[in-house]
Design a protein around this motif. Sequence first.
Motif, PDB file in Angstrom:
ATOM      1  N   ARG A   6       0.836  -1.210   0.000  1.00  0.00           N
ATOM      2  CA  ARG A   6       0.000   0.000   0.000  1.00  0.00           C
ATOM      3  C   ARG A   6       0.870   1.259   0.000  1.00  0.00           C
ATOM      4  NH1 ARG A   6      -4.775   1.009   4.394  1.00  0.00           N
ATOM      5  NH2 ARG A   6      -5.548   2.933   3.491  1.00  0.00           N
ATOM      6  N   GLY A   7       1.941   1.249   0.774  1.00  0.00           N
ATOM      7  CA  GLY A   7       2.855   2.393   0.825  1.00  0.00           C
ATOM      8  C   GLY A   7       3.534   2.644  -0.517  1.00  0.00           C
ATOM      9  N   GLN A   8       3.950   1.583  -1.191  1.00  0.00           N
ATOM     10  CA  GLN A   8       4.573   1.736  -2.509  1.00  0.00           C
ATOM     11  C   GLN A   8       3.574   2.307  -3.513  1.00  0.00           C
ATOM     12  OE1 GLN A   8       5.865  -2.406  -2.712  1.00  0.00           O
ATOM     13  NE2 GLN A   8       7.978  -1.709  -3.027  1.00  0.00           N
ATOM     14  N   ARG A   9       2.338   1.819  -3.467  1.00  0.00           N
ATOM     15  CA  ARG A   9       1.309   2.333  -4.377  1.00  0.00           C
ATOM     16  C   ARG A   9       1.076   3.821  -4.142  1.00  0.00           C
ATOM     17  NH1 ARG A   9      -1.097  -2.521  -2.974  1.00  0.00           N
ATOM     18  NH2 ARG A   9      -2.617  -1.479  -1.648  1.00  0.00           N
ATOM     19  N   GLY A  15       4.000  10.291  -6.752  1.00  0.00           N
ATOM     20  CA  GLY A  15       5.095  10.736  -7.605  1.00  0.00           C
ATOM     21  C   GLY A  15       4.676  10.917  -9.043  1.00  0.00           C
ATOM     22  N   LEU A  16       3.880   9.988  -9.557  1.00  0.00           N
ATOM     23  CA  LEU A  16       3.388  10.111 -10.934  1.00  0.00           C
ATOM     24  C   LEU A  16       2.511  11.355 -11.079  1.00  0.00           C
ATOM     25  CD1 LEU A  16       2.597   6.353 -11.612  1.00  0.00           C
ATOM     26  CD2 LEU A  16       4.280   7.738 -12.869  1.00  0.00           C
ATOM     27  N   ALA A  17       1.708  11.641 -10.056  1.00  0.00           N
ATOM     28  CA  ALA A  17       0.861  12.842 -10.096  1.00  0.00           C
ATOM     29  C   ALA A  17       1.729  14.104 -10.100  1.00  0.00           C
ATOM     30  CB  ALA A  17      -0.101  12.854  -8.908  1.00  0.00           C
ATOM     31  N   VAL A  18       2.766  14.133  -9.270  1.00  0.00           N
ATOM     32  CA  VAL A  18       3.662  15.292  -9.245  1.00  0.00           C
ATOM     33  C   VAL A  18       4.357  15.450 -10.595  1.00  0.00           C
ATOM     34  CG1 VAL A  18       5.802  16.186  -8.227  1.00  0.00           C
ATOM     35  CG2 VAL A  18       3.995  15.294  -6.745  1.00  0.00           C
ATOM     36  N   LEU A  19       4.844  14.351 -11.155  1.00  0.00           N
ATOM     37  CA  LEU A  19       5.497  14.411 -12.466  1.00  0.00           C
ATOM     38  C   LEU A  19       4.545  14.921 -13.543  1.00  0.00           C
ATOM     39  CD1 LEU A  19       7.689  11.189 -12.704  1.00  0.00           C
ATOM     40  CD2 LEU A  19       8.456  13.561 -12.462  1.00  0.00           C
ATOM     41  N   ALA A  20       3.281  14.578 -13.447  1.00  0.00           N
ATOM     42  CA  ALA A  20       2.300  14.968 -14.470  1.00  0.00           C
ATOM     43  C   ALA A  20       2.024  16.464 -14.488  1.00  0.00           C
ATOM     44  CB  ALA A  20       0.999  14.196 -14.260  1.00  0.00           C
ATOM     45  N   VAL A  21       2.354  17.168 -13.416  1.00  0.00           N
ATOM     46  CA  VAL A  21       2.094  18.610 -13.355  1.00  0.00           C
ATOM     47  C   VAL A  21       2.846  19.341 -14.468  1.00  0.00           C
ATOM     48  CG1 VAL A  21       2.451  20.701 -11.979  1.00  0.00           C
ATOM     49  CG2 VAL A  21       1.498  18.646 -10.913  1.00  0.00           C
ATOM     50  N   THR A  22       4.129  19.023 -14.656  1.00  0.00           N
ATOM     51  CA  THR A  22       4.924  19.724 -15.671  1.00  0.00           C
ATOM     52  C   THR A  22       4.382  19.506 -17.077  1.00  0.00           C
ATOM     53  OG1 THR A  22       6.909  19.741 -14.311  1.00  0.00           O
ATOM     54  CG2 THR A  22       7.231  19.984 -16.676  1.00  0.00           C
ATOM     55  N   PRO A  23       4.178  18.254 -17.525  1.00  0.00           N
ATOM     56  CA  PRO A  23       3.658  18.109 -18.886  1.00  0.00           C
ATOM     57  C   PRO A  23       2.254  18.679 -19.053  1.00  0.00           C
ATOM     58  CG  PRO A  23       4.008  15.949 -17.886  1.00  0.00           C
ATOM     59  CD  PRO A  23       4.557  16.966 -16.949  1.00  0.00           C
ATOM     60  N   LEU A  71       2.106  13.382 -20.792  1.00  0.00           N
ATOM     61  CA  LEU A  71       1.042  13.434 -19.789  1.00  0.00           C
ATOM     62  C   LEU A  71       0.118  12.217 -19.909  1.00  0.00           C
ATOM     63  CD1 LEU A  71      -0.635  14.847 -17.586  1.00  0.00           C
ATOM     64  CD2 LEU A  71      -1.737  16.155 -19.425  1.00  0.00           C
ATOM     65  N   VAL A  72      -0.238  11.848 -21.119  1.00  0.00           N
ATOM     66  CA  VAL A  72      -1.115  10.693 -21.324  1.00  0.00           C
ATOM     67  C   VAL A  72      -0.454   9.422 -20.792  1.00  0.00           C
ATOM     68  CG1 VAL A  72      -2.177   9.219 -23.091  1.00  0.00           C
ATOM     69  CG2 VAL A  72      -2.386  11.709 -23.239  1.00  0.00           C
ATOM     70  N   ALA A  79      -3.158   5.431 -13.457  1.00  0.00           N
ATOM     71  CA  ALA A  79      -4.440   4.730 -13.361  1.00  0.00           C
ATOM     72  C   ALA A  79      -4.269   3.223 -13.202  1.00  0.00           C
ATOM     73  CB  ALA A  79      -5.290   5.033 -14.593  1.00  0.00           C
ATOM     74  N   TRP A  80      -3.388   2.615 -13.989  1.00  0.00           N
ATOM     75  CA  TRP A  80      -3.266   1.161 -13.988  1.00  0.00           C
ATOM     76  C   TRP A  80      -2.207   0.652 -13.026  1.00  0.00           C
ATOM     77  CZ3 TRP A  80      -3.557   1.260 -19.945  1.00  0.00           C
ATOM     78  CH2 TRP A  80      -4.898   1.288 -20.329  1.00  0.00           C
ATOM     79  N   LEU A  81      -1.197   1.435 -12.757  1.00  0.00           N
ATOM     80  CA  LEU A  81      -0.117   1.078 -11.843  1.00  0.00           C
ATOM     81  C   LEU A  81       0.425  -0.329 -12.100  1.00  0.00           C
ATOM     82  CD1 LEU A  81       1.051   3.071  -9.834  1.00  0.00           C
ATOM     83  CD2 LEU A  81      -0.099   1.843  -8.014  1.00  0.00           C
ATOM     84  N   GLU A  82       0.565  -0.656 -13.374  1.00  0.00           N
ATOM     85  CA  GLU A  82       1.157  -1.937 -13.779  1.00  0.00           C
ATOM     86  C   GLU A  82       2.663  -1.729 -13.908  1.00  0.00           C
ATOM     87  OE1 GLU A  82       2.938  -4.910 -15.944  1.00  0.00           O
ATOM     88  OE2 GLU A  82       2.609  -3.003 -16.956  1.00  0.00           O
ATOM     89  N   ARG A  83       3.442  -2.644 -13.365  1.00  0.00           N
ATOM     90  CA  ARG A  83       4.892  -2.474 -13.241  1.00  0.00           C
ATOM     91  C   ARG A  83       5.569  -2.022 -14.530  1.00  0.00           C
ATOM     92  NH1 ARG A  83       8.084  -4.110  -9.365  1.00  0.00           N
ATOM     93  NH2 ARG A  83       6.546  -5.602  -8.600  1.00  0.00           N
TER      94      ARG A  83
END
Length: 144
Positions: A6-9, A15-23, A71-72, A79-83
């Motif tokens: 749960r912590g890793q998710r 982190g992915l949300a923060v990264l998405a801010v720039t694009p 961004l996409v 959304a999918w969080l697949e490795r």
Amino acid sequence: MSEWTRGQRRWLRGGLAVLAVTPAFVGIWATISPRGFYDQFPGGGHHWVSAVGAYDEHLVRDVGALYLGSLVLLAFAFAWLERRLVQAALVSYAVAVVPHLVYHATALDNLSAGDAVAEMAGLALNLVLPLGLLATTRRRRVTA
């Protein structure tokens, strides 16, 4: 069973949300208003893009569109969080940042000291964050 705790998710999604801010910010602005992006990025009276080269509407719109593509990919990874998808999104993001960071590190002459520090700090964060997140995606070996 999930491939991550749960912590890793939480860490990966955050982190992915923060990264998405720039694009999202760059992509939407540069695509919709290329001249405004060129003249005013990053906003607040600063002018980082116009300080380093001549205006080219086609180039600015293309960069905006490429950021929207990034961004996409980040949104699907979120959304999918697949490795493998998360890894591909993070590696592609980091690969794009490296030459961007190197270029800007050599083109600071027309910026104030404060703007140069802010620009480099932002670009460095955009490299360190995906690499840190990438480390989270490694499979843990189970020893018996």
